[in-house]
Write a protein that holds these residues in place. Structure first.
Motif, short mmCIF file in Angstrom:
data_model
loop_
_atom_site.label_atom_id
_atom_site.label_comp_id
_atom_site.label_asym_id
_atom_site.label_seq_id
_atom_site.Cartn_x
_atom_site.Cartn_y
_atom_site.Cartn_z
N TYR A 165 15.88 113.81 10.86
CA TYR A 165 16.36 112.88 11.60
C TYR A 165 15.95 111.55 10.67
O TYR A 165 15.24 111.51 9.99
CB TYR A 165 15.93 112.46 13.16
CG TYR A 165 14.69 111.69 12.97
CD1 TYR A 165 14.70 110.52 13.55
CD2 TYR A 165 13.59 112.22 12.69
CE1 TYR A 165 13.48 109.57 13.68
CE2 TYR A 165 12.30 111.65 12.98
CZ TYR A 165 12.45 110.38 13.41
OH TYR A 165 11.07 109.74 13.60
N ALA A 195 23.15 109.53 12.35
CA ALA A 195 23.99 110.54 13.40
C ALA A 195 23.13 111.52 14.20
O ALA A 195 23.57 112.48 14.70
CB ALA A 195 24.90 111.16 12.42
N SER A 196 21.82 111.45 13.74
CA SER A 196 20.97 112.24 14.39
C SER A 196 20.73 112.22 15.99
O SER A 196 19.81 112.85 16.58
CB SER A 196 19.45 112.51 13.58
OG SER A 196 19.03 111.21 13.14
N PRO A 219 22.04 114.34 18.59
CA PRO A 219 21.16 115.71 18.73
C PRO A 219 19.89 115.67 19.48
O PRO A 219 19.20 116.02 20.10
CB PRO A 219 21.05 116.28 17.32
CG PRO A 219 22.51 115.87 16.64
CD PRO A 219 22.56 114.47 17.58
N TYR A 248 24.08 121.81 10.08
CA TYR A 248 24.19 120.44 9.99
C TYR A 248 25.75 120.12 10.46
O TYR A 248 26.25 121.02 11.20
CB TYR A 248 24.31 119.85 8.48
CG TYR A 248 24.95 120.89 7.50
CD1 TYR A 248 26.54 120.65 7.33
CD2 TYR A 248 24.42 121.68 6.55
CE1 TYR A 248 27.27 121.21 6.24
CE2 TYR A 248 25.13 122.48 5.53
CZ TYR A 248 26.60 122.13 5.50
OH TYR A 248 27.11 122.92 4.47
N SER A 277 26.53 116.61 13.06
CA SER A 277 26.18 116.23 14.38
C SER A 277 26.77 116.78 15.48
O SER A 277 26.30 117.42 16.35
CB SER A 277 26.10 114.74 14.47
OG SER A 277 25.57 114.30 15.67
N CYS A 292 25.31 119.40 18.45
CA CYS A 292 25.52 119.18 19.77
C CYS A 292 26.13 120.17 20.60
O CYS A 292 25.69 120.52 21.63
CB CYS A 292 26.30 117.96 20.22
SG CYS A 292 25.50 116.32 19.63
N SER A 344 34.05 112.46 16.29
CA SER A 344 33.57 112.83 15.38
C SER A 344 34.55 112.48 14.17
O SER A 344 34.07 111.94 13.03
CB SER A 344 32.71 114.15 15.14
OG SER A 344 34.06 115.07 15.49
#
Length: 214
Positions: free
Chosen positions: A5, A10-11, A14, A62, A64, A68, A100
């Motif tokens: 992260y 964008a981490s 999650p 990978y 995001s 999720c 997204s």
């Protein structure tokens, strides 16, 4: 599990979900300022050089939104997504892809307009940013209308879930706009409900993020 992260990146979505789930995980800081996301070690995890990456046993994942969705399926007891095969699950897919592919993609044009023009063309980059913000305002209006129509406290109704974590992340990215998401009539109270969740507070504290949070 390990989540690679960078604070506010964008981490965030999650990371928030991992805080909600409550299972052990490790945060792996990626220093963007030093270019660690372009290092050979990181590119072996994500050849795109983007953050985040989730390592879950043998799985390296990978994107995001994909992370999720994986977390919702990996921990069904957390009730972060409707059951597969239901109409509610289909609606979740619709909104996750919209968030997204539509809103997040346009936000990236606002943050990195130089990617869309010839190198050094500052005037063209400024025009790209202005057009992106105009489009984002229209998208925030749609998001505001969805919150109003959901019939509950959350984006898709009565149940909190992964779409809410993703929405919080993207709305935070608008915090310095002329009209940020928090100023919309339904998004504003919705974001305050999100900020009141203990897992959200733990995520912001762990990432060292300061006000304005959204």
């Amino acid at each position: 599990m390990q989540l690679y992260y960078h604070p506010g990146n964008a981490s965030m979505a999650p990371h928030l979900l991992l805080q909600e789930i409550g299972q052990p995980f490790e945060l792996k800081y990626v220093d963007r300022d030093r270019g660690e996301h372009r290092s050979p070690e990181y590119l072996r995890l994500n050849p795109n050089g983007r953050i985040p990456v989730l390592v879950d046993g043998e799985l390296v994942l990978y994107e995001s939104a994909a992370i999720c969705l994986h977390l919702a399926d990996r921990f069904p007891e957390a009730r972060l997504a409707p059951p597969p095969g239901t109409a509610q699950r289909a609606r979740l897919y619709q909104w996750m892809l919209w968030l997204s592919n539509t809103l997040q993609a346009m936000l990236l044009h606002w943050f990195y307009p130089e990617r869309m023009v010839d190198s050094g063309d500052a005037a063209a980059a400024a025009q790209v940013r202005a057009q992106a913000e105009e489009q984002i305002q229209q998208m925030l209006q749609l998001l505001d209308a969805q919150v109003a129509a959901s019939g509950g406290d959350w984006l898709l109704g009565a149940d909190y879930g992964i779409a809410d974590a993703f929405t919080l992340m993207l709305c935070r990215w608008t915090r310095n706009f002329d009209r940020p998401a928090r100023e919309f009539p339904h998004l504003g109270p919705y974001l305050q409900r999100l900020l009141a969740r203990p897992a959200v507070g733990r995520m912001f504290e762990a990432e060292g993020l300061q006000a304005p949070l959204v």
